[in-house]
Enzyme design. Structure first.
Site, mmCIF file in Angstrom:
data_model
loop_
_atom_site.group_PDB
_atom_site.id
_atom_site.type_symbol
_atom_site.label_atom_id
_atom_site.label_comp_id
_atom_site.label_asym_id
_atom_site.label_seq_id
_atom_site.Cartn_x
_atom_site.Cartn_y
_atom_site.Cartn_z
ATOM 1 N N LEU A 158 0.848 -1.188 0.000
ATOM 2 C CA LEU A 158 0.000 0.000 0.000
ATOM 3 C C LEU A 158 0.885 1.240 0.000
ATOM 4 O O LEU A 158 1.693 1.435 0.918
ATOM 5 C CB LEU A 158 -0.922 -0.006 1.228
ATOM 6 C CG LEU A 158 -1.879 -1.199 1.315
ATOM 7 C CD1 LEU A 158 -2.588 -1.226 2.659
ATOM 8 C CD2 LEU A 158 -2.888 -1.177 0.171
ATOM 9 N N THR A 216 2.100 4.841 0.602
ATOM 10 C CA THR A 216 1.798 5.789 1.674
ATOM 11 C C THR A 216 2.393 7.173 1.446
ATOM 12 O O THR A 216 2.108 8.096 2.198
ATOM 13 C CB THR A 216 2.302 5.249 3.023
ATOM 14 O OG1 THR A 216 3.697 4.923 2.904
ATOM 15 C CG2 THR A 216 1.522 4.006 3.435
ATOM 16 N N SER A 224 7.189 5.933 -0.908
ATOM 17 C CA SER A 224 7.206 5.133 0.315
ATOM 18 C C SER A 224 5.937 4.289 0.346
ATOM 19 O O SER A 224 4.904 4.691 -0.203
ATOM 20 C CB SER A 224 7.292 6.017 1.555
ATOM 21 O OG SER A 224 7.526 5.237 2.724
ATOM 22 N N SER A 225 6.032 3.133 0.994
ATOM 23 C CA SER A 225 4.872 2.240 1.017
ATOM 24 C C SER A 225 4.942 1.309 2.214
ATOM 25 O O SER A 225 5.992 1.159 2.857
ATOM 26 C CB SER A 225 4.794 1.412 -0.271
ATOM 27 O OG SER A 225 5.876 0.501 -0.337
ATOM 28 N N SER A 226 3.808 0.686 2.501
ATOM 29 C CA SER A 226 3.750 -0.429 3.441
ATOM 30 C C SER A 226 3.834 -1.708 2.606
ATOM 31 O O SER A 226 2.900 -2.043 1.875
ATOM 32 C CB SER A 226 2.446 -0.384 4.252
ATOM 33 O OG SER A 226 2.357 -1.506 5.101
#
Length: 376
Positions: free
Chosen positions: A76, A78, A99-101
């Site tokens: 996901l 972010t 940036s991500s999860s």
């Protein structure tokens, strides 16, 4: 914790176990205990597919199915364009994610592959949302996890979420490629960003016998997860683990701007032994990157035909390939012949039986990074 949240965590653990990512009880306990949604309170971006450039739209906690999405095995996004978070936007944005999860299956697989044991001290490079950090804290304890994040805003949000969930690792804002010497030596190093070259500082800060787990690739964007063991002589080596793993590149190792393209009508021309279509394949493209580690790949339409370009901005070398009547023609310029090197490596790899990337190995010394393969 509500009953719905508890059920979602249990469902996630079962999914990751069924897919082979979650393999041991300590990490099962971590997945069941750490609330991923608490690390996504700021929302995430959903991709909007269309005919044009990729667009992104925010999904906030008050959006229907937000909680359920937090526990799907998917990455996901972010942050967009280095600064924009979901709460900053209404509508859509067409910029690159920064940036991500990471998808929980990959996060857990990497923690499992890291082979941590009780009492190990771990350096994590790339805090991100903090979810992976929380899993490490649950497994090892707060004092055994050091996490470095280059972006102060990202680190701050992760720190808040971690504290709210009861985790207090050593969080550092800085260049993770330099490691963090203050708490060295480490038993394990894990990187949640992509790399072109493994920083030697990580080897220096890892005890002999320790393990470094990182995703390595290149600017043609084929990459694989590697697990290196650090040796007493100051080198590290180990296998690639396979699986076509990819992460956003560490910002200092992002490709340089292409700038003004060279004059593609100049250069030496010949009949190519291999066409540009061979590097559409993930494994072949990885081999091409070993041959031409500084090259970037683009395509453009010119004079009614598609030209496939490899350009090494730093060295000033380039190769342009076009197809005509089933034959590929290559023109090359600059101090090196990029496509000559690519053809040499790919043909040698094919002679070895085209071994898959889990048959590849990497060795890092103070002087170089070397990637080799075993015969299939």
């Amino acid at each position: 914790m509500t009953k719905a949240e508890e059920e979602l965590r249990l469902r996630l653990a079962r999914t990751l176990a069924a897919n082979g990512h979650l393999r041991t009880q300590p990490w099962w306990d971590a997945v069941e205990s750490v609330p991923r949604h608490e690390f996504l309170r700021g929302g995430f971006f959903d991709r909007i597919d269309g005919d044009g450039p990729t667009a992104w739209t925010p999904i906030m906690p008050d959006t229907p199915l937000w909680l359920e999405r937090c526990y799907e095995d998917e990455s996901l996004v972010t942050q967009i364009a280095g600064t924009i978070t979901p709460g900053d936007l209404r509508g859509e944005i067409m910029r690159a994610p920064t940036s991500s999860s990471t998808m929980p299956g990959l996060v857990v697989r990497m923690w499992e592959d890291l082979q941590v044991e009780d009492g190990h001290r771990v350096l994590e490079v790339g805090t991100g949302t903090g979810y992976s950090t929380a899993l490490g804290c649950h497994r090892l304890g707060n004092d055994h996890v050091v996490s470095v994040e280059v972006d102060p805003g990202v680190s701050g949000r992760a720190g808040t979420a971690l504290a709210q969930c009861g985790y207090r690792p050593h969080l550092v804002v800085g260049d993770g490629l330099a490691g963090y010497a203050d708490y060295a030596p480490y038993d394990r190093v894990i990187a949640t960003c992509g790399l072109v070259s493994l920083p030697y500082a990580w080897i220096q800060q890892t005890r002999p016998g320790g393990i470094i787990l990182a995703t390595l690739g290149g600017w043609m964007f084929s990459s694989e997860l590697a697990r290196l063991t650090v040796h007493k002589d100051g080198t590290a080596s180990g296998p690639f683990l396979g699986g076509q793993i990819s992460f956003m590149l560490a910002r200092p190792q992002a490709p340089p701007p292409l700038g003004l393209l060279p004059n593609l009508d100049e250069g030496e021309e010949r009949l190519a032994a291999l066409g540009a279509d061979v590097i559409n394949d993930w494994d072949t493209r990885f081999v091409a990157q070993v041959a031409a580690p500084g090259a970037q790949r683009i395509s453009l339409d010119r004079d009614g035909r598609t030209e496939h370009l490899l350009i090494d901005v730093t060295e000033g070398s380039w190769a342009a390939l076009t197809e005509s009547d089933g034959r590929w023609i290559v023109r090359q310029g600059g101090p090196a012949r990029i496509w000559d090197d690519v053809e040499t490596y790919v043909l040698l790899w094919r002679e070895a039986g085209s071994p898959t990337l889990d048959k590849f190995e990497i060795t890092v010394t103070p002087e170089e990074q070397r990637i080799t393969w075993q015969k299939a």
